[in-house]
Motif scaffolding. Structure first.
Motif, short mmCIF file in Angstrom:
data_model
loop_
_atom_site.label_atom_id
_atom_site.label_comp_id
_atom_site.label_asym_id
_atom_site.label_seq_id
_atom_site.Cartn_x
_atom_site.Cartn_y
_atom_site.Cartn_z
N GLY A 38 41.04 45.66 19.86
CA GLY A 38 40.56 47.03 20.07
C GLY A 38 41.40 47.91 20.97
O GLY A 38 41.59 49.08 20.66
N HIS A 39 41.86 47.41 22.10
CA HIS A 39 42.48 48.33 23.07
C HIS A 39 43.98 48.47 22.88
O HIS A 39 44.51 49.58 22.92
CB HIS A 39 42.16 47.87 24.50
N THR A 40 44.69 47.35 22.71
CA THR A 40 46.16 47.45 22.59
C THR A 40 46.75 46.62 21.45
O THR A 40 47.91 46.82 21.09
CB THR A 40 46.86 46.96 23.88
N GLY A 49 38.52 43.60 30.91
CA GLY A 49 39.69 44.46 30.84
C GLY A 49 39.27 45.83 30.33
O GLY A 49 38.14 46.28 30.56
N ASP A 50 40.17 46.49 29.61
CA ASP A 50 39.88 47.85 29.15
C ASP A 50 39.09 47.90 27.85
O ASP A 50 38.99 48.96 27.22
CB ASP A 50 41.18 48.65 29.02
N MET A 51 38.51 46.78 27.46
CA MET A 51 37.57 46.83 26.34
C MET A 51 36.26 47.50 26.75
O MET A 51 35.44 47.82 25.90
CB MET A 51 37.27 45.42 25.81
N THR A 62 44.77 41.18 31.34
CA THR A 62 43.92 41.47 30.17
C THR A 62 44.70 42.20 29.08
O THR A 62 44.32 42.14 27.91
CB THR A 62 42.71 42.32 30.57
N HIS A 63 45.78 42.90 29.45
CA HIS A 63 46.66 43.56 28.48
C HIS A 63 47.90 44.06 29.22
O HIS A 63 48.01 43.87 30.43
CB HIS A 63 45.94 44.69 27.73
N TYR A 64 48.80 44.69 28.49
CA TYR A 64 50.12 44.96 29.08
C TYR A 64 50.18 46.22 29.93
O TYR A 64 51.15 46.42 30.69
CB TYR A 64 51.18 45.05 27.97
N HIS A 65 49.21 47.11 29.84
CA HIS A 65 49.31 48.41 30.50
C HIS A 65 49.62 48.25 32.00
O HIS A 65 49.06 47.38 32.67
CB HIS A 65 48.02 49.21 30.31
N ALA A 66 50.46 49.15 32.50
CA ALA A 66 51.01 49.00 33.85
C ALA A 66 49.94 49.08 34.93
O ALA A 66 50.15 48.56 36.03
CB ALA A 66 52.07 50.07 34.10
N ASP A 67 48.83 49.73 34.62
CA ASP A 67 47.77 49.80 35.65
C ASP A 67 47.04 48.47 35.80
O ASP A 67 46.20 48.33 36.68
CB ASP A 67 46.79 50.95 35.37
N HIS A 68 47.39 47.50 34.96
CA HIS A 68 46.81 46.15 35.08
C HIS A 68 47.86 45.08 35.37
O HIS A 68 47.52 43.97 35.72
CB HIS A 68 46.04 45.80 33.80
N THR A 69 49.13 45.45 35.18
CA THR A 69 50.21 44.47 35.37
C THR A 69 51.17 44.85 36.49
O THR A 69 52.05 44.06 36.85
CB THR A 69 51.04 44.33 34.07
ZN LIG Z 1 44.68 49.78 29.38
#
Ligand SMILES: [Zn+2]
Length: 363
Positions: free
Chosen positions: A222-224, A241-243, A142-149
């Motif tokens: 919105g988030h990244t 995701g983090d939206m 959903t985005h690049y942040h490490a807690d998701h990738t």
């Molecule tokens: Zn995030």
């Protein structure tokens, strides 16, 4: 990669400073153990109802999600939010690092996000294999942040093609280091610098067909600056995701609250929104009222910070003014003083026009 000297990296290092990622930072210092499902022994599991058609009707007809029994101890709670659509909700101690999920289609499986902890991602792969013999074909970040990738390699090892927004490739190995500020360790830095790059990127909406099952990947703001949502229309399920965060403050580090509020308004205005299930990036499975609650939190944050700014407050005095008001407006949320101080600082920067966000990357 040479991205370490990019403007985005410099911006992140300068502006984000210390511990800018409260949830993720909490998960960093110790290796993350795979612990038991806290609900497994508490008698809260609906015993195998999902295998029965009638039970499935009762479960999904009521808009509820059915918790799935996981024979193995896993650091997430698996919930079937629609037929063949599962949310993997991070446990109470955040061992997985974020939520994930997956969709079982006619001829394969699409996974949404990969946690921070690669062992959690491996456990997710095992749960998928336990539920279906169909191959894991995709993981959509959903985005690049490490807690998701962080667990992408486990999905790639399982056969998945890694899909992400086009900006993710330029950010995942660099900006993620900056997210940790001075909490970075050599081991963590090495892990981030070795994260897989996406195989397939987009800056447009995509339709993915899993046989006859349609999955819609949408770009949102919105988030990244590189965010995707995943909609499963036949199950009325949206992985945000983090939206969307449920009852906890979001990470605004790369965000635009202005854009974010608009995106969440779109979530709430989706066709049949009252019957939608929203799987947030953090927090439990959500419904329309949670989307509205989260959006209201962002609106409250912007209003309170704006009012404080008009009175000349800044930095600590602004945080001291706004934090109790924010907590009072959302008493059922978990809002630490530390998290609130980050929220207020980033909101202040956005209102001042000094908020700096990751810079879009060329292919
Ligand atoms: Zn995030």
């Amino acid at each position: 990669m040479s991205m370490g000297s990019s403007a985005a990296s410099k911006i992140s290092r300068r502006n984000l400073g210390r511990s800018i990622f409260p949830l993720l930072s909490q998960a960093v210092p110790k290796p993350i153990a795979v612990v038991g499902n806290p609900f497994q022994s508490a008698g809260m599991i609906r015993p195998l109802l999902r295998t029965l058609a009638l039970a499935a009707f009762l479960t999904f007809g009521a808009g509820a999600s059915a918790q799935v029994q996981t024979p193995e101890k896993v650091p997430f709670v698996l919930k079937e939010v629609g037929p063949g659509v599962y949310a993997a909700i991070d446990g109470p101690h955040h061992e997985a690092g974020s939520n994930a999920g997956f969709v079982i289609g006619d001829d394969g499986v699409l996974v949404i996000d990969a946690f921070f902890n690669i062992d959690a991602a491996r456990a997710l792969v095992r749960e998928i294999h336990r539920l279906t013999p169909k191959p894991i074909r995709y993981v959509v970040n959903t985005h690049y942040h490490a807690d998701h990738t962080g667990g992408d390699q486990a999905l790639r090892d399982a056969g998945a093609i890694i899909n992400a927004h086009r900006n993710v490739g330029g950010w995942v190995r660099t900006n993620n280091i900056n997210l940790f500020g001075d909490r970075i360790t050599p081991e963590l830095k090495a892990k981030i610098e070795a994260l897989p790059l996406p195989d397939l990127v987009t800056d447009k909406d995509l339709t993915v067909w899993l046989g006859s099952r349609k999955v819609v990947v949408r770009t949102v703001l919105g988030h990244t600056g590189g965010d995707l949502t995943i909609l499963v229309p036949d199950a009325k399920a949206l992985f945000t995701g983090d939206m969307l965060w449920r009852k906890v403050p979001p990470n605004l580090i790369d965000g635009s609250v202005h854009e974010w509020v608009a995106t969440d308004a779109d979530f709430a205005a989706m066709p049949d929104a009252e019957h939608m299930t929203y799987v947030p990036g953090h927090g439990d499975v959500a419904k329309l009222n949670d989307v509205k609650d989260f959006r209201q939190y962002l609106i409250d944050l912007e209003r309170l910070v704006s009012e404080g700014r008009k009175r000349g407050l800044k930095d600590d005095s602004l945080a001291q003014e706004v934090t109790p008001k924010l907590k009072a407006l959302h008493p059922d949320w978990t809002i630490s003083d530390r998290a609130a101080s980050f929220e207020i600082r980033y909101m202040d920067q956005e209102l001042a026009g000094t908020k700096q966000r990751p810079i879009a990357q060329p292919d």
